[in-house]
Design a protein around this motif. Sequence first.
Motif, short mmCIF file in Angstrom:
data_model
loop_
_atom_site.label_atom_id
_atom_site.label_comp_id
_atom_site.label_asym_id
_atom_site.label_seq_id
_atom_site.Cartn_x
_atom_site.Cartn_y
_atom_site.Cartn_z
N MET A 254 -50.50 -46.30 -22.62
CA MET A 254 -49.28 -47.01 -22.98
C MET A 254 -49.65 -48.26 -23.78
N LYS A 255 -48.82 -48.57 -24.77
CA LYS A 255 -49.07 -49.77 -25.56
C LYS A 255 -49.00 -51.00 -24.66
N GLY A 256 -49.92 -51.93 -24.91
CA GLY A 256 -50.00 -53.13 -24.09
C GLY A 256 -51.03 -53.02 -22.98
N PHE A 257 -51.55 -51.80 -22.76
CA PHE A 257 -52.59 -51.58 -21.76
C PHE A 257 -53.86 -51.16 -22.49
N GLY A 258 -55.00 -51.26 -21.82
CA GLY A 258 -56.24 -50.86 -22.44
C GLY A 258 -57.43 -51.22 -21.58
N THR A 259 -58.60 -50.79 -22.02
CA THR A 259 -59.82 -51.11 -21.30
C THR A 259 -60.20 -52.57 -21.52
N ASP A 260 -61.05 -53.08 -20.65
CA ASP A 260 -61.53 -54.45 -20.77
C ASP A 260 -62.64 -54.54 -21.81
N ASP A 261 -62.84 -55.75 -22.34
CA ASP A 261 -64.02 -55.95 -23.19
C ASP A 261 -65.26 -55.87 -22.32
N SER A 262 -66.41 -55.73 -22.97
CA SER A 262 -67.66 -55.49 -22.25
C SER A 262 -67.98 -56.58 -21.24
N GLU A 263 -67.76 -57.84 -21.61
CA GLU A 263 -68.08 -58.95 -20.70
C GLU A 263 -67.20 -58.92 -19.46
N THR A 264 -65.89 -58.68 -19.67
CA THR A 264 -64.96 -58.61 -18.54
C THR A 264 -65.28 -57.43 -17.64
N GLU A 265 -65.61 -56.30 -18.25
CA GLU A 265 -65.95 -55.11 -17.48
C GLU A 265 -67.15 -55.36 -16.57
N GLN A 266 -68.19 -55.97 -17.12
CA GLN A 266 -69.38 -56.24 -16.33
C GLN A 266 -69.10 -57.25 -15.22
N LYS A 267 -68.25 -58.22 -15.52
CA LYS A 267 -67.90 -59.23 -14.52
C LYS A 267 -67.13 -58.59 -13.36
N LYS A 268 -66.21 -57.69 -13.69
CA LYS A 268 -65.44 -57.00 -12.65
C LYS A 268 -66.33 -56.09 -11.81
N LEU A 269 -67.26 -55.40 -12.46
CA LEU A 269 -68.16 -54.53 -11.71
C LEU A 269 -69.02 -55.33 -10.75
N ALA A 270 -69.52 -56.47 -11.21
CA ALA A 270 -70.32 -57.33 -10.34
C ALA A 270 -69.47 -57.86 -9.19
N GLY A 271 -68.24 -58.24 -9.50
CA GLY A 271 -67.34 -58.74 -8.46
C GLY A 271 -66.99 -57.69 -7.44
N SER A 272 -66.90 -56.43 -7.87
CA SER A 272 -66.56 -55.35 -6.94
C SER A 272 -67.67 -55.14 -5.91
N VAL A 273 -68.91 -55.35 -6.32
CA VAL A 273 -70.04 -55.23 -5.38
C VAL A 273 -69.92 -56.30 -4.30
N ASP A 274 -69.61 -57.52 -4.71
CA ASP A 274 -69.43 -58.60 -3.73
C ASP A 274 -68.23 -58.32 -2.83
N ALA A 275 -67.15 -57.78 -3.42
CA ALA A 275 -65.92 -57.54 -2.66
C ALA A 275 -66.12 -56.49 -1.58
N ILE A 276 -66.79 -55.38 -1.91
CA ILE A 276 -66.96 -54.33 -0.90
C ILE A 276 -67.92 -54.79 0.19
N LYS A 277 -68.88 -55.65 -0.15
CA LYS A 277 -69.76 -56.21 0.87
C LYS A 277 -68.97 -57.10 1.83
N GLU A 278 -68.08 -57.94 1.26
CA GLU A 278 -67.26 -58.82 2.09
C GLU A 278 -66.32 -58.03 2.98
N ILE A 279 -65.66 -57.03 2.41
CA ILE A 279 -64.73 -56.21 3.18
C ILE A 279 -65.46 -55.49 4.31
N SER A 280 -66.59 -54.88 4.00
CA SER A 280 -67.35 -54.13 5.00
C SER A 280 -67.81 -55.04 6.13
N GLU A 281 -68.28 -56.22 5.78
CA GLU A 281 -68.76 -57.16 6.79
C GLU A 281 -67.62 -57.65 7.67
#
Length: 263
Positions: free
Chosen positions: A130-157
């Motif tokens: 849909m117009k107005g939606f799209g993938t993230d730029d490379s920097e944002t994508e990598q930042k989100k992936l790194a954040g997801s690792v921290d998030a699942i560790k926090e949730i699991s703990e």
Amino acid sequence: MVFYFSGTGNSLWVANELKRVFGGEIVSVAEELRNVTPTVERNGFHHKIENREKIFFVFPVHSWGPAPLMKKYISRLNIDNYLDQDVYAICTCGDNCGNTDRIIRNALKKRNIRLKRCMSIVMPNSYILMKGFGTDDSETEQKKLAGSVDAIKEISENIRTGKDTFPYIRGNNAWLKSGIIYRLFCRFVVGGKQKFHVEDSCTGCGLCAGICPTGTIKMKEGAPSWGTGCVQCTACINRCPAKAIQYGNITQNQGRYSHPSLQ
């Protein structure tokens, strides 16, 4: 036990991380829905859990609500030996979730399953139809992936230690997004006529048909063809190795995304 639905791999990665930490069976909702037997048609899906086993539902947010296939699956789910064990929902989202937590809580309540907590993990965007939606730029994508690792560790703990602090990003105007836009998405977009088409660069590998969670895609004369039943999980278009699949005239200049664990 982990029940999951995933199109581009974000929720599958979360499900695998939960299995690694807590153990138990991992159940693909899409696979079970695609292979319904006459017994399931009569009695629904049955899964037995242990007395102290935790239950997880993992799915992406689609238009500020639970992925429709997860809701469909829950509506026919029976958990045998359910004795009020801890039940958690973890939704993956590009930004925010609206009232996804309330929707999934109500869906489970109809099956007499009590949701203890719903959490969200921000991960790279994959909706490009849909117009107005799209993938993230490379920097944002990598930042989100790194954040997801921290998030699942926090949730699991927090789950492991019994700490009652969990992340959930509702966002602004949740009532509008989940109460109106999500309902319109489920009613008019899911299962309707789709605009997918394939370009000459298609190699006929058949990956799109193999990963389609609803079996909507069939290979005809060496190329994919889309029928009815599409839930717009975007697995086919994002994971096509030749980037040969397009959606109308919206995606020609769009990026593609799938979780690195799938590559």
